[in-house]
Structures are given as structure tokens and as C-alpha cells.
Design a protein around this motif. Structure first.
Motif, PDB file in Angstrom:
ATOM      1  N   ALA A   8     -13.084   0.917  49.959  1.00 40.02           N
ATOM      2  CA  ALA A   8     -13.628   2.265  50.161  1.00 40.02           C
ATOM      3  C   ALA A   8     -12.506   3.161  50.676  1.00 40.02           C
ATOM      4  N   ARG A   9     -12.864   4.410  50.864  1.00 41.67           N
ATOM      5  CA  ARG A   9     -11.938   5.377  51.459  1.00 41.67           C
ATOM      6  C   ARG A   9     -12.665   6.110  52.572  1.00 41.67           C
ATOM      7  N   SER A  10     -11.926   6.425  53.597  1.00 45.75           N
ATOM      8  CA  SER A  10     -12.508   7.191  54.703  1.00 45.75           C
ATOM      9  C   SER A  10     -12.656   8.642  54.270  1.00 45.75           C
ATOM     10  N   GLN A  11     -13.318   9.433  55.089  1.00 41.95           N
ATOM     11  CA  GLN A  11     -13.454  10.864  54.784  1.00 41.95           C
ATOM     12  C   GLN A  11     -12.096  11.543  54.706  1.00 41.95           C
ATOM     13  N   GLY A  12     -11.142  11.016  55.461  1.00 40.63           N
ATOM     14  CA  GLY A  12      -9.792  11.573  55.458  1.00 40.63           C
ATOM     15  C   GLY A  12      -8.934  11.035  54.317  1.00 40.63           C
ATOM     16  N   GLY A  13      -9.488  10.155  53.497  1.00 43.00           N
ATOM     17  CA  GLY A  13      -8.748   9.636  52.352  1.00 43.00           C
ATOM     18  C   GLY A  13      -7.996   8.344  52.602  1.00 43.00           C
ATOM     19  N   PHE A  14      -8.128   7.775  53.796  1.00 45.22           N
ATOM     20  CA  PHE A  14      -7.438   6.524  54.092  1.00 45.22           C
ATOM     21  C   PHE A  14      -8.132   5.367  53.390  1.00 45.22           C
ATOM     22  N   ARG A  15      -7.348   4.417  52.920  1.00 47.55           N
ATOM     23  CA  ARG A  15      -7.909   3.232  52.275  1.00 47.55           C
ATOM     24  C   ARG A  15      -8.585   2.360  53.324  1.00 47.55           C
ATOM     25  N   LEU A  16      -9.748   1.844  52.972  1.00 52.19           N
ATOM     26  CA  LEU A  16     -10.480   0.936  53.848  1.00 52.19           C
ATOM     27  C   LEU A  16     -10.578  -0.424  53.170  1.00 52.19           C
ATOM     28  N   TYR A  17     -10.228  -1.466  53.913  1.00 53.84           N
ATOM     29  CA  TYR A  17     -10.217  -2.813  53.359  1.00 53.84           C
ATOM     30  C   TYR A  17     -11.196  -3.703  54.117  1.00 53.84           C
ATOM     31  N   THR A  18     -11.868  -4.574  53.372  1.00 54.73           N
ATOM     32  CA  THR A  18     -12.757  -5.555  53.985  1.00 54.73           C
ATOM     33  C   THR A  18     -11.927  -6.757  54.428  1.00 54.73           C
ATOM     34  N   GLU A  19     -12.569  -7.677  55.095  1.00 54.62           N
ATOM     35  CA  GLU A  19     -11.890  -8.899  55.507  1.00 54.62           C
ATOM     36  C   GLU A  19     -11.385  -9.671  54.292  1.00 54.62           C
ATOM     37  N   ALA A  20     -12.179  -9.686  53.217  1.00 56.35           N
ATOM     38  CA  ALA A  20     -11.763 -10.362  51.982  1.00 56.35           C
ATOM     39  C   ALA A  20     -10.539  -9.673  51.372  1.00 56.35           C
ATOM     40  N   ASP A  21     -10.501  -8.339  51.434  1.00 55.57           N
ATOM     41  CA  ASP A  21      -9.338  -7.591  50.937  1.00 55.57           C
ATOM     42  C   ASP A  21      -8.087  -7.967  51.733  1.00 55.57           C
ATOM     43  N   VAL A  22      -8.231  -8.043  53.033  1.00 48.69           N
ATOM     44  CA  VAL A  22      -7.097  -8.386  53.897  1.00 48.69           C
ATOM     45  C   VAL A  22      -6.617  -9.805  53.593  1.00 48.69           C
ATOM     46  N   ALA A  23      -7.553 -10.728  53.330  1.00 53.08           N
ATOM     47  CA  ALA A  23      -7.172 -12.102  52.973  1.00 53.08           C
ATOM     48  C   ALA A  23      -6.350 -12.094  51.683  1.00 53.08           C
ATOM     49  N   ARG A  24      -6.740 -11.277  50.717  1.00 45.73           N
ATOM     50  CA  ARG A  24      -5.978 -11.161  49.471  1.00 45.73           C
ATOM     51  C   ARG A  24      -4.574 -10.600  49.750  1.00 45.73           C
ATOM     52  N   LEU A  25      -4.496  -9.581  50.602  1.00 43.07           N
ATOM     53  CA  LEU A  25      -3.195  -9.023  50.960  1.00 43.07           C
ATOM     54  C   LEU A  25      -2.304 -10.071  51.624  1.00 43.07           C
ATOM     55  N   MET A  26      -2.894 -10.929  52.438  1.00 40.46           N
ATOM     56  CA  MET A  26      -2.114 -11.980  53.105  1.00 40.46           C
ATOM     57  C   MET A  26      -1.587 -13.001  52.101  1.00 40.46           C
ATOM     58  N   VAL A  27      -2.372 -13.308  51.070  1.00 41.43           N
ATOM     59  CA  VAL A  27      -1.893 -14.208  50.016  1.00 41.43           C
ATOM     60  C   VAL A  27      -0.653 -13.601  49.368  1.00 41.43           C
ATOM     61  N   ILE A  28      -0.747 -12.328  49.032  1.00 40.17           N
ATOM     62  CA  ILE A  28       0.380 -11.630  48.404  1.00 40.17           C
ATOM     63  C   ILE A  28       1.580 -11.609  49.344  1.00 40.17           C
ATOM     64  N   ARG A  29       1.340 -11.311  50.600  1.00 38.31           N
ATOM     65  CA  ARG A  29       2.418 -11.243  51.596  1.00 38.31           C
ATOM     66  C   ARG A  29       3.127 -12.587  51.732  1.00 38.31           C
ATOM     67  N   ARG A  30       2.372 -13.666  51.620  1.00 39.41           N
ATOM     68  CA  ARG A  30       2.962 -15.002  51.763  1.00 39.41           C
ATOM     69  C   ARG A  30       3.667 -15.456  50.494  1.00 39.41           C
ATOM     70  N   MET A  31       3.238 -14.960  49.352  1.00 42.16           N
ATOM     71  CA  MET A  31       3.862 -15.348  48.083  1.00 42.16           C
ATOM     72  C   MET A  31       5.180 -14.613  47.850  1.00 42.16           C
ATOM     73  N   LYS A  32       5.255 -13.397  48.342  1.00 40.49           N
ATOM     74  CA  LYS A  32       6.408 -12.539  48.062  1.00 40.49           C
ATOM     75  C   LYS A  32       7.745 -13.167  48.481  1.00 40.49           C
ATOM     76  N   PRO A  33       7.878 -13.667  49.723  1.00 35.60           N
ATOM     77  CA  PRO A  33       9.179 -14.229  50.104  1.00 35.60           C
ATOM     78  C   PRO A  33       9.537 -15.507  49.349  1.00 35.60           C
TER      79      PRO A  33
END
Length: 120
Positions: free
Chosen positions: A10-35
Motif C-alpha cells: 500500500a501507500r500512505s497518504q503522503g505517498g510513502f510505500r507501506l510493506y507488510t511483514e511478508a513484504d519485508v521477509a521478501r526484501l530480506m531474501v533479496i538482501r541476503r542473496m545480493k552479496p
């Protein structure tokens, strides 16, 4: 070209991206794969595999053959990650040996002369 690996939920009223816990878990997978040097395509492939295994891809329960194929792909990613970790450990060991060698050479270097310099 493939879409983003993680879309904000989702996005906040100010336009900031909002992430769920599942979204954050996906970001962590990407963060760990990158290096480890995985490509964006490989990251997307792994996320698709885990989505299927965890039932987030829709389509109901996985047929056993597809489930087994996904598990085999997941195991291949695990092997690749372990191999890349070992390669990084080796590189780190070489880097640490190099830094120690530089330190040793600096300690062994003759001290600079503080007396008058010839020709001055």
C-alpha cells in the motif's frame, strides 16, 4: 523485462510505500542473496519458488510433482548459496592474510632517518 521483486502492499497518504511483514521477509531474501552474487532473475526465480511452496502464488494446493520440482529447485539454490559462502570465506581469508602481511611489512621497515640528508 520482469517486474519488481517486491511491490509495496500500500501507500500512505503522503505517498510513502507501506510493506507488510511478508513484504519485508521478501526484501530480506533479496538482501541476503545480493552479496552472494545472485542475479535479479535468480532472485525472482527463488521468490517464485518459495511463493509456490508457501501457497502465496494462488492456484490452490500444489500437485505433488510440482511440489517436488520446487523443492529440488530450492535445494539447488541452497547448494549454490553454500558454495558461494565458501568462496567468500576463502576470499576473506586471503584478504586477511594480505592485510596481516602488509602490517608485518610495515613493522619490519627500517625507521626513517631523522638526521641531515646528504646534499642538503
Amino acid at each position: 523485462m520482469a517486474g519488481p521483486l517486491v511491490r509495496p502492499s500500500a501507500r500512505s497518504q503522503g505517498g510513502f510505500r507501506l510493506y507488510t511483514e511478508a513484504d519485508v521477509a521478501r526484501l530480506m531474501v533479496i538482501r541476503r542473496m545480493k552479496p552472494l552474487g545472485f542475479t535479479l532473475e535468480e532472485m525472482g526465480e527463488l521468490l517464485a519458488i518459495t511463493d509456490r511452496l508457501e501457497g502465496r502464488a494462488g492456484g490452490g494446493p500444489l500437485p505433488e510433482a510440482e511440489r517436488q520440482a520446487c523443492l529440488e529447485q530450492l535445494e539447488a539454490f541452497e547448494r549454490a548459496a553454500r558454495e558461494r559462502c565458501e568462496a567468500l570465506r576463502t576470499q576473506l581469508q586471503w584478504a586477511e592474510e594480505f592485510a596481516a602481511d602488509l602490517h608485518r611489512r610495515g613493522k619490519q621497515a627500517a625507521p626513517a632517518s631523522t638526521g641531515p640528508q646528504p646534499g642538503r
